[in-house]
Design a protein around this motif. Structure first.
Motif, mmCIF file in Angstrom:
data_model
loop_
_atom_site.group_PDB
_atom_site.id
_atom_site.type_symbol
_atom_site.label_atom_id
_atom_site.label_comp_id
_atom_site.label_asym_id
_atom_site.label_seq_id
_atom_site.Cartn_x
_atom_site.Cartn_y
_atom_site.Cartn_z
ATOM 1 N N ASN A 1 54.143 59.340 26.312
ATOM 2 C CA ASN A 1 53.523 58.184 25.381
ATOM 3 C C ASN A 1 51.983 58.528 25.432
ATOM 4 O OD1 ASN A 1 53.477 56.274 23.681
ATOM 5 N ND2 ASN A 1 53.204 54.742 25.245
ATOM 6 N N LEU A 2 51.585 59.689 25.333
ATOM 7 C CA LEU A 2 50.095 60.177 25.730
ATOM 8 C C LEU A 2 49.383 59.455 24.417
ATOM 9 C CD1 LEU A 2 47.607 61.725 27.119
ATOM 10 C CD2 LEU A 2 48.607 63.509 25.865
ATOM 11 N N GLU A 3 48.427 58.986 24.464
ATOM 12 C CA GLU A 3 47.495 58.661 23.672
ATOM 13 C C GLU A 3 45.821 59.166 23.966
ATOM 14 O OE1 GLU A 3 47.303 54.754 21.950
ATOM 15 O OE2 GLU A 3 49.538 54.670 21.574
ATOM 16 N N VAL A 4 45.265 59.708 23.002
ATOM 17 C CA VAL A 4 43.533 59.741 23.171
ATOM 18 C C VAL A 4 42.839 59.534 22.182
ATOM 19 C CG1 VAL A 4 42.168 61.940 23.470
ATOM 20 C CG2 VAL A 4 44.277 61.967 24.503
ATOM 21 N N PRO B 1 37.300 52.924 18.642
ATOM 22 C CA PRO B 1 37.690 53.932 19.030
ATOM 23 C C PRO B 1 38.710 54.768 17.998
ATOM 24 C CG PRO B 1 37.619 52.856 21.069
ATOM 25 C CD PRO B 1 37.563 51.861 19.747
ATOM 26 N N ARG B 2 38.855 55.798 17.740
ATOM 27 C CA ARG B 2 39.664 56.533 16.675
ATOM 28 C C ARG B 2 40.801 57.331 17.472
ATOM 29 N NH1 ARG B 2 39.910 61.245 13.895
ATOM 30 N NH2 ARG B 2 37.953 62.118 14.700
ATOM 31 N N THR B 3 41.974 56.769 17.373
ATOM 32 C CA THR B 3 43.055 57.426 18.079
ATOM 33 C C THR B 3 43.359 58.788 17.386
ATOM 34 O OG1 THR B 3 43.759 55.349 18.732
ATOM 35 C CG2 THR B 3 45.415 57.182 19.079
ATOM 36 N N VAL B 4 43.328 59.911 18.207
ATOM 37 C CA VAL B 4 43.612 61.218 17.804
ATOM 38 C C VAL B 4 44.843 61.808 18.071
ATOM 39 C CG1 VAL B 4 41.221 61.721 17.171
ATOM 40 C CG2 VAL B 4 42.272 62.054 19.311
ATOM 41 N N VAL B 5 45.609 61.279 19.284
ATOM 42 C CA VAL B 5 46.746 61.759 19.571
ATOM 43 C C VAL B 5 47.616 60.238 19.814
ATOM 44 C CG1 VAL B 5 48.248 62.554 21.547
ATOM 45 C CG2 VAL B 5 45.933 63.736 20.939
ATOM 46 N N HIS B 6 48.764 60.302 19.206
ATOM 47 C CA HIS B 6 49.385 58.940 19.164
ATOM 48 C C HIS B 6 51.116 59.330 19.906
ATOM 49 C CE1 HIS B 6 47.107 57.687 15.948
ATOM 50 N NE2 HIS B 6 46.920 58.881 15.463
#
Length: 286
Positions: free
Chosen positions: A17-20, A31-36
C-alpha cells in the motif's frame, strides 16, 4: 492492482500500500500524491519490472525503496525488516541488502576519482582490510569483464557501456540481496543494451541477486523479467508474467506501450503504429 505473488515469507522485498507525495509550492497547498497504493513483492533471484512512461511514478517507487524520498503511507520490508522509516546510519547499514544502478553511468560516477577508488569505497565503509579490498577489486573487474588497468583510470576514459559495467561492479561489491536498476540500459545503444542485460542475468544466476528493473520499454523486459507491473499515473494498471503482459496485454494503456515498442520488422512496425494511432483515436498521417 499489485505486482505481488502472494507475498512469500522469504521475499527479499515486500511493498504494501505504498503512497508517495510531494510538496507543492504555494500557501496552504496540499501535497500531491504521485504513487497510489502500490503493492509489490520480489523473491530471491527474481526480476520484477516496473514499466511506464516518464512521470508514471516508477522511478519514485525505486527511490522510495532506496530511501531517497519519504513515504507518505504504506510499508517497505527488506529481508523481513520494516525499513519504511529508516534514515541516516540505519539506512546506510542496508547497503549490504540493497544497491542501485542508475540510468546515466557517467552522472552516477564521481569523475574526479579513479575506478579503483570508486569500487573500494563501499568495501572500505564495510570495514574490509586492504588485502581483502585488493582481492575484491580484481574479482569485480573480472565479473563485469573490464581490464585490470581499469582500476587506475577515470570514468571519462571509458565508453558508456563500460561505465555502466563499473556502476554494476560497484552495486554488487557487497553482494546485496536486491539491486534497483533504474533505466540502466536506456542511455546505451542496442548492442550495448543486450550486453549489459546479459551481464545482469549472469550475475543473477551466479550470485542469486534479485532485481527491481525500472524501464519504459516493454520489449526489453519480455525476455529479461519474470513478472511485470505496468504503471500509469502512479497506479499499477496491469501485472502478470512478463510474457503474459507483453504478448497479451489486457489494459488499454499497456496495449499502447506494447504498440509503441520498436521492432526490427518494418511491416510489423507499421502495423503497430497504425494500431497505436487507433488506440489513441488519431488516424491522421504524419
Amino acid at each position: 492492482m499489485s505486482v505481488d505473488q502472494n507475498g512469500a515469507v522469504g521475499d527479499v522485498l515486500r511493498v504494501e500500500n505504498l503512497e508517495v507525495a510531494y510538496r507543492v509550492r504555494g500557501f496552504r497547498s496540499q501535497p500531491r500524491t504521485v504513487v497510489h497504493g502500490v503493492d509489490l513483492s520480489i523473491a530471491a533471484g527474481e526480476t520484477v519490472a516496473l514499466v511506464g512512461e516518464s512521470g508514471s511514478g516508477k522511478s519514485t517507487i525505486g527511490n522510495a525503496i532506496l530511501g531517497l524520498v519519504p513515504v507518505a503511507a504504506g510499508t517497505i520490508t527488506l529481508d523481513g525488516v520494516d525499513v519504511t522509516s529508516f534514515s541516516g546510519h540505519r539506512r546506510r547499514a542496508l547497503s549490504r541488502t540493497v544497491q542501485a544502478v542508475f540510468q546515466n553511468p557517467y552522472g552516477s560516477l564521481n569523475p574526479w576519482i579513479t575506478v579503483g577508488q570508486t569500487l573500494a569505497e563501499p568495501l572500505r565503509v564495510a570495514g574490509r582490510s586492504r588485502a581483502e579490498i585488493a582481492d575484491r577489486l580484481h574479482w569485480l573487474l573480472d565479473r563485469v569483464n573490464l581490464p585490470a588497468d581499469a582500476l587506475n583510470r577515470y570514468p571519462s576514459e571509458f565508453s558508456g557501456g563500460q561505465r555502466q559495467r563499473v556502476a554494476i561492479a560497484r552495486a554488487i561489491a557487497l553482494e546485496p540481496r536486491l539491486v534497483v536498476c533504474d533505466e540502466p540500459t536506456s542511455a546505451l545503444d542496442v548492442l550495448t543494451q543486450a550486453a549489459v542485460l546479459r551481464l545482469l542475468r549472469e550475475l543473477q544466476d551466479d550470485l542469486g541477486i534479485s532485481y527491481l528493473f525500472i524501464t519504459h520499454d516493454l520489449a526489453i523486459v519480455r525476455g529479461f523479467a519474470n513478472r511485470v507491473g505496468v504503471l500509469d499515473q502512479g497506479r499499477i494498471v496491469e501485472s502478470g508474467s512478463a510474457r503474459q503482459v507483453c504478448d497479451d496485454p489486457q489494459n488499454p494503456y499497456t496495449r499502447q506501450l506494447v504498440a509503441a515498442a520498436p521492432v526490427p520488422d518494418p511491416i510489423l512496425q507499421r502495423e503497430r503504429r497504425a494500431h497505436r494511432l487507433a488506440l489513441s483515436g488519431d488516424d491522421s498521417e504524419t
